[in-house]
Design a protein around this motif. Sequence first.
Motif, PDB file in Angstrom:
ATOM      1  N   SER A 150       0.731  -1.365   0.088  1.00 36.21           N
ATOM      2  CA  SER A 150      -0.048   0.267  -0.154  1.00 36.21           C
ATOM      3  C   SER A 150       0.754   1.229  -0.048  1.00 36.21           C
ATOM      4  CB  SER A 150      -1.051  -0.039   1.205  1.00 36.21           C
ATOM      5  OG  SER A 150      -0.284   0.129   2.396  1.00 36.21           O
ATOM      6  N   CYS A 151       0.519   2.452  -0.516  1.00 41.22           N
ATOM      7  CA  CYS A 151       1.157   3.467  -0.639  1.00 41.22           C
ATOM      8  C   CYS A 151       0.460   4.826  -0.336  1.00 41.22           C
ATOM      9  CB  CYS A 151       1.889   3.692  -1.898  1.00 41.22           C
ATOM     10  SG  CYS A 151       0.703   3.546  -3.342  1.00 41.22           S
ATOM     11  N   SER A 152       0.776   5.915   0.104  1.00 46.35           N
ATOM     12  CA  SER A 152       0.220   7.249   0.192  1.00 46.35           C
ATOM     13  C   SER A 152       0.521   8.150  -0.712  1.00 46.35           C
ATOM     14  CB  SER A 152       0.114   7.773   1.315  1.00 46.35           C
ATOM     15  OG  SER A 152       1.549   7.880   2.100  1.00 46.35           O
ATOM     16  N   ARG A 153       1.912   8.075  -1.334  1.00 47.74           N
ATOM     17  CA  ARG A 153       2.536   8.785  -2.215  1.00 47.74           C
ATOM     18  C   ARG A 153       3.294   8.148  -3.455  1.00 47.74           C
ATOM     19  NH1 ARG A 153       0.596  13.218  -1.734  1.00 47.74           N
ATOM     20  NH2 ARG A 153       0.531  14.407   0.257  1.00 47.74           N
ATOM     21  N   GLN A 154       3.428   8.571  -4.498  1.00 50.31           N
ATOM     22  CA  GLN A 154       3.985   7.911  -5.621  1.00 50.31           C
ATOM     23  C   GLN A 154       5.219   7.780  -5.430  1.00 50.31           C
ATOM     24  OE1 GLN A 154       3.064   6.640  -8.590  1.00 50.31           O
ATOM     25  NE2 GLN A 154       4.869   6.104  -9.112  1.00 50.31           N
ATOM     26  N   ALA A 155       6.177   8.559  -4.666  1.00 49.52           N
ATOM     27  CA  ALA A 155       7.653   8.313  -4.362  1.00 49.52           C
ATOM     28  C   ALA A 155       7.747   7.063  -3.737  1.00 49.52           C
ATOM     29  CB  ALA A 155       7.975   9.484  -3.385  1.00 49.52           C
ATOM     30  N   GLU A 156       6.738   6.617  -2.940  1.00 47.93           N
ATOM     31  CA  GLU A 156       6.936   5.288  -2.144  1.00 47.93           C
ATOM     32  C   GLU A 156       6.996   3.792  -3.171  1.00 47.93           C
ATOM     33  OE1 GLU A 156       3.620   4.983   0.789  1.00 47.93           O
ATOM     34  OE2 GLU A 156       3.900   7.057   1.288  1.00 47.93           O
ATOM     35  N   CYS A 157       6.659   4.140  -4.355  1.00 48.80           N
ATOM     36  CA  CYS A 157       6.720   3.006  -5.068  1.00 48.80           C
ATOM     37  C   CYS A 157       8.262   3.359  -6.050  1.00 48.80           C
ATOM     38  CB  CYS A 157       5.624   3.070  -6.120  1.00 48.80           C
ATOM     39  SG  CYS A 157       4.007   2.823  -5.052  1.00 48.80           S
ATOM     40  N   ALA A 158       8.813   4.352  -5.939  1.00 57.54           N
ATOM     41  CA  ALA A 158       9.890   4.394  -6.598  1.00 57.54           C
ATOM     42  C   ALA A 158      10.998   3.041  -6.611  1.00 57.54           C
ATOM     43  CB  ALA A 158      10.847   5.782  -6.363  1.00 57.54           C
ATOM     44  N   GLY A 159      11.196   2.422  -5.641  1.00 58.55           N
ATOM     45  CA  GLY A 159      11.854   1.462  -5.632  1.00 58.55           C
ATOM     46  C   GLY A 159      11.657   0.008  -6.439  1.00 58.55           C
ATOM     47  N   ILE A 160      10.052   0.063  -6.839  1.00 58.57           N
ATOM     48  CA  ILE A 160       9.695  -1.138  -7.539  1.00 58.57           C
ATOM     49  C   ILE A 160       9.624  -0.534  -8.992  1.00 58.57           C
ATOM     50  CG2 ILE A 160       7.677  -2.448  -7.851  1.00 58.57           C
ATOM     51  CD1 ILE A 160       6.880  -1.827  -4.901  1.00 58.57           C
ATOM     52  N   SER A 161      10.261  -1.297  -9.640  1.00 56.26           N
ATOM     53  CA  SER A 161      10.540  -0.874 -11.223  1.00 56.26           C
ATOM     54  C   SER A 161       9.049  -0.919 -11.940  1.00 56.26           C
ATOM     55  CB  SER A 161      11.515  -1.936 -12.054  1.00 56.26           C
ATOM     56  OG  SER A 161      11.390  -1.762 -13.470  1.00 56.26           O
ATOM     57  N   SER A 162       8.888   0.296 -12.765  1.00 56.82           N
ATOM     58  CA  SER A 162       7.843   0.447 -13.536  1.00 56.82           C
ATOM     59  C   SER A 162       6.410   0.256 -12.872  1.00 56.82           C
ATOM     60  CB  SER A 162       7.654  -0.354 -14.683  1.00 56.82           C
ATOM     61  OG  SER A 162       8.816  -0.233 -15.465  1.00 56.82           O
ATOM     62  N   SER A 163       6.393   0.709 -11.620  1.00 56.20           N
ATOM     63  CA  SER A 163       5.189   0.720 -10.665  1.00 56.20           C
ATOM     64  C   SER A 163       4.666   2.127 -10.426  1.00 56.20           C
ATOM     65  CB  SER A 163       5.160  -0.390  -9.452  1.00 56.20           C
ATOM     66  OG  SER A 163       5.865   0.681  -8.618  1.00 56.20           O
ATOM     67  N   SER A 164       3.394   2.176 -10.082  1.00 59.42           N
ATOM     68  CA  SER A 164       2.776   3.466  -9.833  1.00 59.42           C
ATOM     69  C   SER A 164       1.980   3.049  -8.665  1.00 59.42           C
ATOM     70  CB  SER A 164       1.903   3.736 -10.735  1.00 59.42           C
ATOM     71  OG  SER A 164       2.693   4.001 -11.948  1.00 59.42           O
ATOM     72  N   CYS A 165       1.683   4.257  -7.794  1.00 55.34           N
ATOM     73  CA  CYS A 165       0.796   4.241  -6.745  1.00 55.34           C
ATOM     74  C   CYS A 165      -0.559   4.584  -7.161  1.00 55.34           C
ATOM     75  CB  CYS A 165       1.297   5.374  -5.588  1.00 55.34           C
ATOM     76  SG  CYS A 165       0.348   5.274  -4.108  1.00 55.34           S
ATOM     77  N   VAL A 166      -1.363   3.406  -7.313  1.00 53.34           N
ATOM     78  CA  VAL A 166      -2.674   3.742  -7.960  1.00 53.34           C
ATOM     79  C   VAL A 166      -3.841   3.101  -7.223  1.00 53.34           C
ATOM     80  CG1 VAL A 166      -1.790   3.982 -10.431  1.00 53.34           C
ATOM     81  CG2 VAL A 166      -2.382   1.625  -9.305  1.00 53.34           C
ATOM     82  N   ARG A 167      -5.086   3.698  -7.407  1.00 52.76           N
ATOM     83  CA  ARG A 167      -6.071   2.850  -6.968  1.00 52.76           C
ATOM     84  C   ARG A 167      -6.885   2.217  -8.059  1.00 52.76           C
ATOM     85  NH1 ARG A 167     -11.345   2.565  -6.545  1.00 52.76           N
ATOM     86  NH2 ARG A 167     -12.398   2.800  -4.713  1.00 52.76           N
ATOM     87  N   THR A 168      -7.404   0.969  -7.950  1.00 50.10           N
ATOM     88  CA  THR A 168      -8.334   0.414  -9.045  1.00 50.10           C
ATOM     89  C   THR A 168      -9.763   0.172  -8.633  1.00 50.10           C
ATOM     90  OG1 THR A 168      -7.945  -1.857  -8.120  1.00 50.10           O
ATOM     91  CG2 THR A 168      -6.169  -0.985  -9.635  1.00 50.10           C
ATOM     92  N   HIS A 169     -10.580   0.230  -9.511  1.00 48.64           N
ATOM     93  CA  HIS A 169     -12.149  -0.204  -9.199  1.00 48.64           C
ATOM     94  C   HIS A 169     -12.306  -1.163  -8.439  1.00 48.64           C
ATOM     95  CE1 HIS A 169     -11.248  -3.032 -12.674  1.00 48.64           C
ATOM     96  NE2 HIS A 169     -12.576  -3.427 -12.389  1.00 48.64           N
ATOM     97  N   TYR A 170     -11.521  -2.050  -8.073  1.00 44.41           N
ATOM     98  CA  TYR A 170     -11.645  -3.383  -7.253  1.00 44.41           C
ATOM     99  C   TYR A 170     -10.833  -3.476  -5.973  1.00 44.41           C
ATOM    100  CZ  TYR A 170      -7.498  -4.803  -9.951  1.00 44.41           C
ATOM    101  OH  TYR A 170      -6.201  -4.805 -10.578  1.00 44.41           O
ATOM    102  N   ASP A 171     -10.389  -2.204  -5.610  1.00 47.31           N
ATOM    103  CA  ASP A 171      -9.577  -2.206  -4.440  1.00 47.31           C
ATOM    104  C   ASP A 171      -9.508  -0.641  -3.921  1.00 47.31           C
ATOM    105  OD1 ASP A 171      -7.766  -2.565  -2.109  1.00 47.31           O
ATOM    106  OD2 ASP A 171      -6.145  -2.892  -3.384  1.00 47.31           O
ATOM    107  N   PRO A 172      -9.968  -0.432  -2.954  1.00 46.81           N
ATOM    108  CA  PRO A 172     -10.189   0.927  -2.449  1.00 46.81           C
ATOM    109  C   PRO A 172      -8.952   1.437  -2.071  1.00 46.81           C
ATOM    110  CG  PRO A 172     -11.403  -0.485  -0.641  1.00 46.81           C
ATOM    111  CD  PRO A 172     -10.648  -1.245  -1.996  1.00 46.81           C
TER     112      PRO A 172
END
Length: 136
Positions: free
Chosen positions: A11-33
């Motif tokens: 889980s993340c609250s800022r895009q920067a928290e995903c920086a260590g995971i290649s090609s990932s983004s901090c996102v919300r989807t329609h199936y997960d709040p």
Amino acid sequence: MKTKPVANARSCSRQAECAGISSSSCVRTHYDPTTRCLCGDNSPPVNGQCEAVTKALYHVCANSDECNDGLICGTPNITGAAPAHLRVLSPQDKICLCDVESGYREKDHTCNDAVILKTSIFAIAVMTCIRKILIN
């Protein structure tokens, strides 16, 4: 409704928290709040890596070629009233957004092409009428 397994995604609250995971983004989807570090296809990274070629709605991008069909890479309107899932971004972040100019609209964290469908049905109806007139 079928859901994708995202329990392994951080889980993340800022895009920067995903920086260590290649090609990932901090996102919300329609199936997960919950906003999570997900790959472009909204799947969880495997061993800190993503293999998705294109990106879905809300994923960080550099240009529209990275985004799925019906999406464009752009700067979201992040104001004080912005939804929580967009507040994970910084003002300079660009993300995949619904291509409004092509008739796509955002609804429930997905892009809906209902405008395109309505236009297509209208065009088919008009062409059918014209064809009937010309045949008679």
